[in-house]
Design a protein around this motif. Structure first.
Motif, PDB file in Angstrom:
ATOM      1  N   UNK A 146      43.678  30.731  46.255  1.00 59.65           N
ATOM      2  CA  UNK A 146      42.617  31.532  46.877  1.00 59.65           C
ATOM      3  C   UNK A 146      42.029  30.776  48.073  1.00 59.65           C
ATOM      4  N   UNK A 147      41.816  29.478  47.905  1.00 57.82           N
ATOM      5  CA  UNK A 147      41.276  28.667  49.003  1.00 57.82           C
ATOM      6  C   UNK A 147      42.267  28.599  50.165  1.00 57.82           C
ATOM      7  N   UNK A 148      43.560  28.575  49.866  1.00 62.53           N
ATOM      8  CA  UNK A 148      44.574  28.599  50.926  1.00 62.53           C
ATOM      9  C   UNK A 148      44.484  29.892  51.726  1.00 62.53           C
ATOM     10  N   UNK A 149      44.232  31.004  51.046  1.00 63.75           N
ATOM     11  CA  UNK A 149      44.077  32.289  51.751  1.00 63.75           C
ATOM     12  C   UNK A 149      42.879  32.247  52.691  1.00 63.75           C
ATOM     13  N   UNK A 150      41.817  31.634  52.249  1.00 62.70           N
ATOM     14  CA  UNK A 150      40.624  31.514  53.094  1.00 62.70           C
ATOM     15  C   UNK A 150      40.924  30.627  54.303  1.00 62.70           C
ATOM     16  N   UNK A 151      41.655  29.555  54.054  1.00 65.37           N
ATOM     17  CA  UNK A 151      42.025  28.660  55.149  1.00 65.37           C
ATOM     18  C   UNK A 151      42.854  29.390  56.198  1.00 65.37           C
ATOM     19  N   UNK A 152      43.712  30.296  55.751  1.00 63.99           N
ATOM     20  CA  UNK A 152      44.514  31.094  56.694  1.00 63.99           C
ATOM     21  C   UNK A 152      43.613  31.896  57.633  1.00 63.99           C
ATOM     22  N   UNK A 153      42.556  32.483  57.089  1.00 56.39           N
ATOM     23  CA  UNK A 153      41.616  33.235  57.924  1.00 56.39           C
ATOM     24  C   UNK A 153      41.008  32.330  58.987  1.00 56.39           C
ATOM     25  N   UNK A 154      40.618  31.129  58.585  1.00 58.34           N
ATOM     26  CA  UNK A 154      40.004  30.205  59.535  1.00 58.34           C
ATOM     27  C   UNK A 154      40.992  29.749  60.602  1.00 58.34           C
ATOM     28  N   UNK A 155      42.231  29.543  60.214  1.00 55.74           N
ATOM     29  CA  UNK A 155      43.254  29.142  61.181  1.00 55.74           C
ATOM     30  C   UNK A 155      43.494  30.259  62.188  1.00 55.74           C
ATOM     31  N   UNK A 156      43.522  31.484  61.700  1.00 53.76           N
ATOM     32  CA  UNK A 156      43.703  32.625  62.606  1.00 53.76           C
ATOM     33  C   UNK A 156      42.512  32.723  63.572  1.00 53.76           C
ATOM     34  N   UNK A 157      41.318  32.534  63.051  1.00 52.72           N
ATOM     35  CA  UNK A 157      40.128  32.582  63.897  1.00 52.72           C
ATOM     36  C   UNK A 157      40.174  31.466  64.945  1.00 52.72           C
ATOM     37  N   UNK A 158      40.584  30.273  64.555  1.00 53.82           N
ATOM     38  CA  UNK A 158      40.690  29.159  65.502  1.00 53.82           C
ATOM     39  C   UNK A 158      41.679  29.498  66.619  1.00 53.82           C
ATOM     40  N   UNK A 159      42.758  30.155  66.265  1.00 55.47           N
ATOM     41  CA  UNK A 159      43.740  30.572  67.268  1.00 55.47           C
ATOM     42  C   UNK A 159      43.131  31.590  68.234  1.00 55.47           C
ATOM     43  N   UNK A 160      42.351  32.517  67.707  1.00 53.40           N
ATOM     44  CA  UNK A 160      41.693  33.515  68.544  1.00 53.40           C
ATOM     45  C   UNK A 160      40.668  32.865  69.474  1.00 53.40           C
ATOM     46  N   UNK A 161      40.001  31.834  68.993  1.00 55.61           N
ATOM     47  CA  UNK A 161      39.032  31.114  69.833  1.00 55.61           C
ATOM     48  C   UNK A 161      39.765  30.441  70.993  1.00 55.61           C
ATOM     49  N   UNK A 162      40.878  29.793  70.697  1.00 61.19           N
ATOM     50  CA  UNK A 162      41.670  29.136  71.756  1.00 61.19           C
ATOM     51  C   UNK A 162      42.132  30.160  72.799  1.00 61.19           C
ATOM     52  N   UNK A 163      42.592  31.305  72.328  1.00 60.58           N
ATOM     53  CA  UNK A 163      43.037  32.362  73.243  1.00 60.58           C
ATOM     54  C   UNK A 163      41.876  32.816  74.122  1.00 60.58           C
ATOM     55  N   UNK A 164      40.730  32.983  73.523  1.00 59.84           N
ATOM     56  CA  UNK A 164      39.540  33.425  74.274  1.00 59.84           C
ATOM     57  C   UNK A 164      39.138  32.377  75.306  1.00 59.84           C
ATOM     58  N   UNK A 165      39.195  31.096  74.910  1.00 51.92           N
ATOM     59  CA  UNK A 165      38.864  30.025  75.854  1.00 51.92           C
ATOM     60  C   UNK A 165      39.819  30.051  77.041  1.00 51.92           C
ATOM     61  N   UNK A 166      41.080  30.255  76.764  1.00 54.36           N
ATOM     62  CA  UNK A 166      42.097  30.309  77.819  1.00 54.36           C
ATOM     63  C   UNK A 166      41.812  31.473  78.768  1.00 54.36           C
ATOM     64  N   UNK A 167      41.432  32.600  78.204  1.00 58.32           N
ATOM     65  CA  UNK A 167      41.118  33.790  78.999  1.00 58.32           C
ATOM     66  C   UNK A 167      39.914  33.543  79.900  1.00 58.32           C
ATOM     67  N   UNK A 168      38.880  32.904  79.369  1.00 63.30           N
ATOM     68  CA  UNK A 168      37.669  32.630  80.146  1.00 63.30           C
ATOM     69  C   UNK A 168      37.977  31.621  81.259  1.00 63.30           C
ATOM     70  N   UNK A 169      38.803  30.623  80.970  1.00 61.92           N
ATOM     71  CA  UNK A 169      39.145  29.621  81.988  1.00 61.92           C
ATOM     72  C   UNK A 169      39.903  30.238  83.147  1.00 61.92           C
ATOM     73  N   UNK A 170      40.694  31.267  82.869  1.00 54.72           N
ATOM     74  CA  UNK A 170      41.466  31.934  83.933  1.00 54.72           C
ATOM     75  C   UNK A 170      40.561  32.792  84.820  1.00 54.72           C
ATOM     76  N   UNK A 171      39.432  33.233  84.265  1.00 55.02           N
ATOM     77  CA  UNK A 171      38.536  34.131  85.009  1.00 55.02           C
ATOM     78  C   UNK A 171      37.824  33.444  86.127  1.00 55.02           C
TER      79      UNK A 171
END
Length: 171
Positions: A146-171
């Protein structure tokens, strides 16, 4: 296939990534298809399969989530599904708050702060998973899933944050 056995590593969550890398490089050298260019077609196929197993094993063992899931499969513990995670309302509320923060974060500084918070949470989950899997009981292993499933959510969120940072840097 038991990747811990393939890499001569103990069947445990906490492993040395440096040792894993060393063993990966050794197994790569031993199984690399180019080394068997003059071998028969059957031997080439066998070494190609072995090399693919080495690559897959390295990928699995180098990822905390995949390593934990692999360990659970070896222990014949069913992996948690999304419903198990959804039952934890505190975790769901936390995820909703983090997603809202991400939606409203419009600066690199804001995203860096959110990323730092998520990274800290990931470390806490990894520590918890490590402790649960170390005990090696069915009950603790199920909780670790169950904790591994929660960790997956956090990893996905971290990936989305990186993508968002990349998008803002390009702007």
């Amino acid at each position: 296939m038991n990747y811990f056995t393939l890499f001569s590593m103990p069947e445990q969550f906490d492993i040395s990534i440096d040792v894993l890398k060393q063993r990966y490089e050794l197994l790569q050298r031993v199984t690399h298809p180019d080394k068997y260019a003059s071998a028969s077609e059957q031997e080439k196929r066998i070494y190609m399969q072995k090399n693919a197993q080495v690559n897959d094993g390295y990928h699995v063992l180098s990822s905390p989530v995949l390593r934990g899931e692999h360990l659970l499969l070896i222990r014949e513990i069913p992996l948690a599904n999304e419903q198990d995670t959804i039952g934890d309302t505190e975790f769901l509320m936390q995820q909703m708050d983090l997603r809202e923060e991400l939606a409203h974060a419009n600066t690199i500084d804001g995203l860096n702060a959110l990323e730092s918070s998520v990274t800290e949470s990931q470390a806490k989950y990894i520590e918890c998973i490590s402790q649960l899997l170390h005990e090696n009981t069915k009950e603790q292993s199920l909780r670790a899933g169950i904790e591994l499933s929660k960790l997956k959510f956090l990893i996905k969120l971290a990936s989305e944050i990186k993508t968002r940072k990349h998008t803002i840097k390009k702007s």
